[in-house]
Design a protein around this motif. Sequence first.
Motif, PDB file in Angstrom:
ATOM      1  N   THR A  61     -43.019  59.712  -5.440  1.00  0.00           N
ATOM      2  CA  THR A  61     -42.196  60.609  -6.376  1.00  0.00           C
ATOM      3  C   THR A  61     -42.201  59.947  -7.696  1.00  0.00           C
ATOM      4  O   THR A  61     -41.951  58.710  -7.932  1.00  0.00           O
TER       5      THR A  61
ATOM      6  N   ALA B  94     -29.885  58.841  -9.834  1.00  0.00           N
ATOM      7  CA  ALA B  94     -29.931  59.090  -8.258  1.00  0.00           C
ATOM      8  C   ALA B  94     -28.507  60.117  -8.072  1.00  0.00           C
ATOM      9  O   ALA B  94     -27.611  59.872  -8.673  1.00  0.00           O
TER      10      ALA B  94
ATOM     11  N   GLU C  92     -29.685  60.115  -2.371  1.00  0.00           N
ATOM     12  CA  GLU C  92     -30.197  58.709  -2.719  1.00  0.00           C
ATOM     13  C   GLU C  92     -29.191  57.802  -2.151  1.00  0.00           C
ATOM     14  O   GLU C  92     -29.541  56.701  -1.705  1.00  0.00           O
TER      15      GLU C  92
ATOM     16  N   GLY D 113     -29.162  57.590   1.472  1.00  0.00           N
ATOM     17  CA  GLY D 113     -30.070  56.876   1.723  1.00  0.00           C
ATOM     18  C   GLY D 113     -30.194  55.499   1.803  1.00  0.00           C
ATOM     19  O   GLY D 113     -30.590  54.519   2.771  1.00  0.00           O
TER      20      GLY D 113
ATOM     21  N   ARG E 178     -41.423  54.163   4.041  1.00  0.00           N
ATOM     22  CA  ARG E 178     -40.517  54.768   5.041  1.00  0.00           C
ATOM     23  C   ARG E 178     -41.240  54.690   6.664  1.00  0.00           C
ATOM     24  O   ARG E 178     -40.565  54.219   7.452  1.00  0.00           O
TER      25      ARG E 178
ATOM     26  N   LEU F   6     -37.921  50.257  -1.042  1.00  0.00           N
ATOM     27  CA  LEU F   6     -37.327  51.534  -1.441  1.00  0.00           C
ATOM     28  C   LEU F   6     -36.310  51.626  -2.303  1.00  0.00           C
ATOM     29  O   LEU F   6     -36.113  52.697  -2.906  1.00  0.00           O
TER      30      LEU F   6
ATOM     31  N   ASN G 150     -37.715  51.756  -5.800  1.00  0.00           N
ATOM     32  CA  ASN G 150     -38.368  53.102  -5.762  1.00  0.00           C
ATOM     33  C   ASN G 150     -37.560  54.088  -5.919  1.00  0.00           C
ATOM     34  O   ASN G 150     -37.772  55.274  -6.690  1.00  0.00           O
ATOM     35  N   THR G 151     -36.369  54.090  -5.293  1.00  0.00           N
ATOM     36  CA  THR G 151     -35.272  55.089  -5.323  1.00  0.00           C
ATOM     37  C   THR G 151     -34.550  55.529  -6.489  1.00  0.00           C
ATOM     38  O   THR G 151     -34.221  56.372  -7.067  1.00  0.00           O
TER      39      THR G 151
ATOM     40  N   ARG H  71     -29.412  50.942 -10.354  1.00  0.00           N
ATOM     41  CA  ARG H  71     -30.512  50.085  -9.429  1.00  0.00           C
ATOM     42  C   ARG H  71     -29.565  48.714  -9.186  1.00  0.00           C
ATOM     43  O   ARG H  71     -29.706  48.182  -8.291  1.00  0.00           O
TER      44      ARG H  71
ATOM     45  N   LEU I  87     -34.450  59.300   3.870  1.00  0.00           N
ATOM     46  CA  LEU I  87     -35.306  58.742   2.922  1.00  0.00           C
ATOM     47  C   LEU I  87     -36.247  59.235   2.570  1.00  0.00           C
ATOM     48  O   LEU I  87     -37.318  59.824   3.687  1.00  0.00           O
TER      49      LEU I  87
ATOM     50  N   TYR J 117     -42.620  56.577  -0.095  1.00  0.00           N
ATOM     51  CA  TYR J 117     -43.021  56.093  -1.088  1.00  0.00           C
ATOM     52  C   TYR J 117     -44.385  55.148  -0.569  1.00  0.00           C
ATOM     53  O   TYR J 117     -44.373  54.465   0.113  1.00  0.00           O
TER      54      TYR J 117
END
Length: 524
Positions: free
Chosen positions: A2, A8, A12, A15, A79, A126, A129-130, A137, A190, A193
């Motif tokens: 993605t 987020a 997210e 997740g 994932r 993850l 990347n999320t 982050r 989730l 990715y």
Amino acid sequence: MTATTGRAGRREWIGLAVLLLPTLVLSMDMGVLFFAVPYISTELAPSGTQQLWIMDMYSFLLAGLLITMGALGDRIGRRRLLMIGAAGFTVASLLAAWSGSAEQLIAARALLGAAGATVMPSTLALIRNTFHDPKQRQVALGAWGGVLTAGATLGPVAGGLLLDHYWWGSAFLVAVPVMVLVLLTAPVLLPEYRTPARTGRFDLPGAVLSLAAILPLVYGVKTLAVDGWSPLPALATAAGLLIAVAFVWRQRTAANPLIDLSLFRIRTFSGAISVNTLAMFAMMGFALFTSQYLQLVKGMSPFTASLWSLVPSVGVGAAVGISSALAGKVRPAALMGGGFVVGAAGFAMMTQVGPHSPLALILTAAGVLAAGTVGTMTMTAEMVVSAAPAEQAGAASATSETAVELGSSLGIALLGAAGAAVYRHQLDGALPAGVDGAARDTLGGAVSVAAHLPGRLGPDLLETARGAFTDGLHVAAVVGLVFALGAALLAHRLLRHLPAATAPAAVDTEAVSAEVAETEAVAA
């Protein structure tokens, strides 16, 4: 993968909670097992070397496979790799719980390590990347680091509570419901990715070399430390070193390496990894001594010992708070170097602990040691993740986790081997005639044997064995002290270029290239 770059939302953050569950379980593993060691020693009667392998096999397989699994996750989907690991960890936990011999338990621990190697790099990658917003982050990574600390704290308590009411195998069942929950929720919460750019053939020779380098090297070092010189472990050590060189050469020349070695030319990346490795070496290497001292020297039940083991966490909490408060004012190198000096003071205090010392002494020493080492680790996760390009998040995270697990494993192996060697040396010729040799292998074995000896033989054996154990503790503390001071110097050397509060939020490929160029210029 993605291509989201915004903030987020609710999905997210939910997740993230799913990702924190397996992280919690994996960080609890060693703490739970520490308090099961005396029971395993009684039930399965492992030798001193087998006991170390029971403790270490998980971490060594984990360390040996993390880079491989991190690169694999970048290809097949992070994932998917997380779910494969959760399923494997569930099965291996059940096998470990019902092991009937030391050999079977070591094999089950190896399977746990292989499964764990698929989980750890997936969770951190993850998160990378999320959460694309730098501040979000940082919060997510802070939660991830907090869960690691919480797991290390909750592990002994969970282990002590279970072992007070159930058999030793119950310590391995803690992970089962958590991993099942991950399997049920990950597909819903989730996103998947993967890195489309990694289309070349997977580096299978590199994967084999990464594992083949670690196991013989550690086997050789541990065996030489505990049993003395012999040709086989010496050859294993030499073989491990040669294979490690071959692995590095392979990564430098392969068309599609598991890890881009140019990452290590980024001083932020290599410095943070070095600090984490040495911090885990010191902290985990001594946790085994502390838990055994409380149970086998002070005679506490597992649950009572686990509750007392929470006392040092007060110092850890204070250290984390102080580090966070000072991060905007003090350079990371100074904070981390100072933390290692505090940890060294804790090791120095450990050299004064004896069989009849007041409980406050070892708890204070453990608190000072843990406060110093954990305080150094509060800033490194963001440094590692942000220093690598997004397309290498899995491999970079795996490299970081490999270093952490290797530091943890080597700490247990080397400090544990030093303590075991002193223990055995002290008991050579000191055991009464006819006493079972298990008393010479481990303190747990001595406690079990002493319970069946008549008259004064039992108490005399316990007094001798406990004195030998604390002598081994002192030697291990001196080794840890030297490593902690060396780590303080290393942190200053590798991270002195960073100003205060510069855990970089989002370093792109151009920034990485710029730092590599700067590092090469400094080296020149």
